[in-house]
Design a protein around this motif. Structure first.
Motif, PDB file in Angstrom:
ATOM      1  N   TYR A 144       4.857  16.789  -1.989  1.00 11.87           N
ATOM      2  CA  TYR A 144       4.837  15.316  -1.476  1.00 11.87           C
ATOM      3  C   TYR A 144       5.973  14.692  -0.909  1.00 11.87           C
ATOM      4  N   VAL A 145       6.119  14.168   0.098  1.00 12.41           N
ATOM      5  CA  VAL A 145       7.270  13.632   0.950  1.00 12.41           C
ATOM      6  C   VAL A 145       7.076  12.159   0.793  1.00 12.41           C
ATOM      7  N   ARG A 146       8.213  11.324   0.528  1.00 13.23           N
ATOM      8  CA  ARG A 146       7.947   9.953   0.465  1.00 13.23           C
ATOM      9  C   ARG A 146       7.937   9.259   1.525  1.00 13.23           C
ATOM     10  N   GLN A 147       7.026   8.501   1.771  1.00 15.94           N
ATOM     11  CA  GLN A 147       6.764   7.672   3.203  1.00 15.94           C
ATOM     12  C   GLN A 147       7.485   6.217   3.035  1.00 15.94           C
ATOM     13  N   HIS A 171       0.769  -1.168  -0.082  1.00 17.23           N
ATOM     14  CA  HIS A 171       0.000   0.047   0.075  1.00 17.23           C
ATOM     15  C   HIS A 171       1.040   1.369   0.136  1.00 17.23           C
ATOM     16  N   ASN A 172       1.804   1.086   0.883  1.00 13.87           N
ATOM     17  CA  ASN A 172       2.868   2.160   0.866  1.00 13.87           C
ATOM     18  C   ASN A 172       3.394   2.480  -0.415  1.00 13.87           C
ATOM     19  N   ASN A 225       1.926   9.541  -6.000  1.00 13.38           N
ATOM     20  CA  ASN A 225       2.033  10.775  -5.689  1.00 13.38           C
ATOM     21  C   ASN A 225       3.238  11.349  -6.146  1.00 13.38           C
ATOM     22  N   VAL A 226       4.067  10.802  -7.039  1.00 15.82           N
ATOM     23  CA  VAL A 226       5.231  10.965  -7.184  1.00 15.82           C
ATOM     24  C   VAL A 226       5.737  12.431  -8.010  1.00 15.82           C
ATOM     25  N   ASN A 227       4.712  12.615  -8.582  1.00 15.14           N
ATOM     26  CA  ASN A 227       4.828  14.053  -9.325  1.00 15.14           C
ATOM     27  C   ASN A 227       3.721  15.245  -8.679  1.00 15.14           C
TER      28      ASN A 227
END
Length: 61
Positions: free
Chosen positions: A37-40, A23-24, A31-33
């Motif tokens: 957004y900050v990677r989780q 899921h992560n 949400n890469v673009n």
């Protein structure tokens, strides 16, 4: 005598961890673009557990 429920809980825990990881990754890819957004990431840790010991005096049929 053990009833096997411990094995089921272990299996459930592993499946849940895998599901959370997938899921992560999907969320990060979706949400890469996205601006800001900050990677989780998923962090694994030991879970608390209770070890119950029964003596003959405490065991009731």
């Amino acid at each position: 005598m053990a009833n096997g429920m411990g094995s089921i809980y272990i299996g459930h825990s592993g499946l849940k961890a895998s599901q959370d990881s997938i899921h992560n990754v999907a969320n990060n890819l979706a949400n890469v673009n996205t601006d800001g957004y900050v990677r989780q990431q998923v962090v694994f840790r030991d879970a608390r557990y209770s070890n119950l010991a029964y003596s003959k005096n405490n065991y009731k049929n």
